[in-house]
Design a protein around this motif. Sequence first.
Motif, PDB file in Angstrom:
ATOM      1  N   LYS A 169       0.727  -1.868   0.256  1.00 13.30           N
ATOM      2  CA  LYS A 169       0.092   0.032   0.275  1.00 13.30           C
ATOM      3  C   LYS A 169       0.851   1.120  -0.001  1.00 13.30           C
ATOM      4  O   LYS A 169       1.856   1.271   0.769  1.00 13.30           O
ATOM      5  CB  LYS A 169      -0.920   0.394   1.729  1.00 13.30           C
ATOM      6  CG  LYS A 169      -2.083   1.085   1.446  1.00 13.30           C
ATOM      7  CD  LYS A 169      -2.887   1.317   2.453  1.00 13.30           C
ATOM      8  CE  LYS A 169      -4.099   2.524   1.998  1.00 13.30           C
ATOM      9  NZ  LYS A 169      -4.930   2.091   3.171  1.00 13.30           N
ATOM     10  N   ILE A 170       0.455   2.204  -1.122  1.00  9.17           N
ATOM     11  CA  ILE A 170       1.400   3.502  -0.511  1.00  9.17           C
ATOM     12  C   ILE A 170       0.094   4.829  -1.256  1.00  9.17           C
ATOM     13  O   ILE A 170      -0.604   4.586  -1.827  1.00  9.17           O
ATOM     14  CB  ILE A 170       2.369   3.520  -2.113  1.00  9.17           C
ATOM     15  CG1 ILE A 170       3.006   2.376  -2.257  1.00  9.17           C
ATOM     16  CG2 ILE A 170       2.955   4.677  -2.462  1.00  9.17           C
ATOM     17  CD1 ILE A 170       3.320   2.107  -3.470  1.00  9.17           C
ATOM     18  N   VAL A 171       0.400   5.706  -0.157  1.00 11.05           N
ATOM     19  CA  VAL A 171      -0.363   6.768  -0.357  1.00 11.05           C
ATOM     20  C   VAL A 171       1.204   8.057  -0.478  1.00 11.05           C
ATOM     21  O   VAL A 171       1.111   8.068   0.771  1.00 11.05           O
ATOM     22  CB  VAL A 171      -0.807   6.561   1.189  1.00 11.05           C
ATOM     23  CG1 VAL A 171      -2.097   8.264   0.637  1.00 11.05           C
ATOM     24  CG2 VAL A 171      -1.923   5.611   1.092  1.00 11.05           C
ATOM     25  N   VAL A 179       4.042   9.158   1.535  1.00  6.74           N
ATOM     26  CA  VAL A 179       3.373   9.668   2.948  1.00  6.74           C
ATOM     27  C   VAL A 179       3.226   8.343   3.841  1.00  6.74           C
ATOM     28  O   VAL A 179       3.171   8.498   5.712  1.00  6.74           O
ATOM     29  CB  VAL A 179       2.714  10.644   2.986  1.00  6.74           C
ATOM     30  CG1 VAL A 179       2.711  12.229   2.958  1.00  6.74           C
ATOM     31  CG2 VAL A 179       0.847  10.688   2.691  1.00  6.74           C
ATOM     32  N   GLU A 180       2.718   7.744   3.252  1.00  2.00           N
ATOM     33  CA  GLU A 180       2.290   6.282   4.368  1.00  2.00           C
ATOM     34  C   GLU A 180       2.849   4.464   3.015  1.00  2.00           C
ATOM     35  O   GLU A 180       2.572   5.329   1.816  1.00  2.00           O
ATOM     36  CB  GLU A 180       1.168   5.999   4.353  1.00  2.00           C
ATOM     37  CG  GLU A 180       0.513   5.208   4.981  1.00  2.00           C
ATOM     38  CD  GLU A 180      -1.041   4.735   5.445  1.00  2.00           C
ATOM     39  OE1 GLU A 180      -1.538   4.153   5.354  1.00  2.00           O
ATOM     40  OE2 GLU A 180      -2.053   5.653   5.201  1.00  2.00           O
ATOM     41  N   SER A 181       3.556   3.741   3.507  1.00  2.00           N
ATOM     42  CA  SER A 181       4.017   2.910   2.830  1.00  2.00           C
ATOM     43  C   SER A 181       3.478   1.527   4.013  1.00  2.00           C
ATOM     44  O   SER A 181       4.486   1.723   4.732  1.00  2.00           O
ATOM     45  CB  SER A 181       5.387   2.478   2.294  1.00  2.00           C
ATOM     46  OG  SER A 181       5.880   3.112   2.633  1.00  2.00           O
ATOM     47  N   SER A 182       2.945   1.108   2.878  1.00  2.00           N
ATOM     48  CA  SER A 182       3.150  -0.220   3.909  1.00  2.00           C
ATOM     49  C   SER A 182       3.012  -2.535   3.004  1.00  2.00           C
ATOM     50  O   SER A 182       3.076  -1.800   2.098  1.00  2.00           O
ATOM     51  CB  SER A 182       1.972  -0.579   4.796  1.00  2.00           C
ATOM     52  OG  SER A 182       0.579  -0.402   4.086  1.00  2.00           O
ATOM     53  N   LYS A 185      -0.515  -4.758   5.426  1.00  2.00           N
ATOM     54  CA  LYS A 185      -0.505  -4.541   6.753  1.00  2.00           C
ATOM     55  C   LYS A 185       0.235  -3.458   7.539  1.00  2.00           C
ATOM     56  O   LYS A 185       0.027  -2.773   8.354  1.00  2.00           O
ATOM     57  CB  LYS A 185      -2.185  -4.275   7.281  1.00  2.00           C
ATOM     58  CG  LYS A 185      -3.311  -4.321   6.262  1.00  2.00           C
ATOM     59  CD  LYS A 185      -4.613  -5.334   6.653  1.00  2.00           C
ATOM     60  CE  LYS A 185      -4.946  -5.429   5.858  1.00  2.00           C
ATOM     61  NZ  LYS A 185      -7.182  -5.718   6.455  1.00  2.00           N
ATOM     62  N   LEU A 186       1.810  -3.940   7.537  1.00  2.86           N
ATOM     63  CA  LEU A 186       2.305  -3.199   8.840  1.00  2.86           C
ATOM     64  C   LEU A 186       3.095  -2.486   7.871  1.00  2.86           C
ATOM     65  O   LEU A 186       3.767  -2.511   6.927  1.00  2.86           O
ATOM     66  CB  LEU A 186       3.326  -5.248   8.743  1.00  2.86           C
ATOM     67  CG  LEU A 186       2.681  -6.120  10.103  1.00  2.86           C
ATOM     68  CD1 LEU A 186       3.261  -6.887   9.600  1.00  2.86           C
ATOM     69  CD2 LEU A 186       2.552  -5.417  10.696  1.00  2.86           C
ATOM     70  N   PRO A 187       4.200  -1.466   8.851  1.00  3.22           N
ATOM     71  CA  PRO A 187       4.448  -0.263   8.039  1.00  3.22           C
ATOM     72  C   PRO A 187       5.963  -1.469   7.405  1.00  3.22           C
ATOM     73  O   PRO A 187       6.525  -2.101   7.874  1.00  3.22           O
ATOM     74  CB  PRO A 187       5.003   0.469   9.502  1.00  3.22           C
ATOM     75  CG  PRO A 187       4.228   0.290  10.876  1.00  3.22           C
ATOM     76  CD  PRO A 187       3.425  -1.391  10.234  1.00  3.22           C
ATOM     77  N   LEU A 250      -3.426  11.651  -2.337  1.00  2.72           N
ATOM     78  CA  LEU A 250      -3.879  12.660  -1.607  1.00  2.72           C
ATOM     79  C   LEU A 250      -4.236  13.837  -1.952  1.00  2.72           C
ATOM     80  O   LEU A 250      -3.214  14.364  -2.456  1.00  2.72           O
ATOM     81  CB  LEU A 250      -3.833  12.421   0.440  1.00  2.72           C
ATOM     82  CG  LEU A 250      -3.843  11.509   0.131  1.00  2.72           C
ATOM     83  CD1 LEU A 250      -2.759  12.157   2.401  1.00  2.72           C
ATOM     84  CD2 LEU A 250      -5.315  10.801   1.057  1.00  2.72           C
ATOM     85  N   LYS A 251      -5.652  14.279  -2.061  1.00  2.00           N
ATOM     86  CA  LYS A 251      -5.789  15.953  -2.743  1.00  2.00           C
ATOM     87  C   LYS A 251      -5.524  16.778  -2.104  1.00  2.00           C
ATOM     88  O   LYS A 251      -5.773  18.083  -2.315  1.00  2.00           O
ATOM     89  CB  LYS A 251      -7.260  15.815  -3.309  1.00  2.00           C
ATOM     90  CG  LYS A 251      -7.941  14.462  -4.340  1.00  2.00           C
ATOM     91  CD  LYS A 251      -9.478  14.969  -4.401  1.00  2.00           C
ATOM     92  CE  LYS A 251      -9.752  13.915  -5.191  1.00  2.00           C
ATOM     93  NZ  LYS A 251     -11.632  14.339  -6.014  1.00  2.00           N
TER      94      LYS A 251
END
Length: 252
Positions: A169-171, A179-182, A185-187, A250-251
Amino acid sequence: MKFKNIFLVLGLLLSFSCKTPSDVYKIEGKNVNVNDSIQAKPSIESFIKPYRENINKDLDSILAYAVDTYSKSDGHLNTAIGNLMADVVYDEADPVFFKRTGAHIDFVLLNHGGIRSIISKGPITKRTAFEMMPFENSIVVSKLPGAQVKELLDYLAKAKRAHPISQLKIVLDKDANVVESSIKKLPIDFNKTYYIATNDYLINGGDGMDFFKASEEVIVLDYKIRNALIDYFMKTDTLNPVMDDRFIQLKD
């Protein structure tokens, strides 16, 4: 008779001596277009026909059903068809990898350009798999250090393209920073190494994915992506893949 034989031998020697290494031979060729204007040869056609019919029958055997039509151009950072392909590679390859190594695949990364066809609403056949993946690409697993996993994330953030991923997962923020990656579901721990399933084109730096060149180990599964798709279709009644939040921006 003796002199006649001598003259015959001399004649033969002279004829062979005329050809020297400097002789030049000219070979010409021409293009022949293969199109409908070339008539089929009945004897060859009758020989091939049963094989062609048998192959077409096998390719067109219905394996599953798609509830909608899916294209790789449907989404921005992830697509339903890309998510399906990456998830199929994970689901089908992980048991093979575990049986061989005792470890599990951590996540999957494929390339957007590797999807060569849509999935049409309706019956799913082996031909569907051949249309999606006409190449002979096989699944390989990279043992990749955390530093290169960081490069992988930066690559995807910069590319901003729907390269198929699974279990990752990448945000991104509005400026395309991660700003976020896992993983599962774990960092992500960038001090660890991870097992990443990909294909034999990308493992060699295809599509500019040079981070794979730093792999500590590459495990070849001898398993084509196309065959993984077919195996999945054969045990799945209905295909209903969706776009989700595995890779988003994200917007605000």
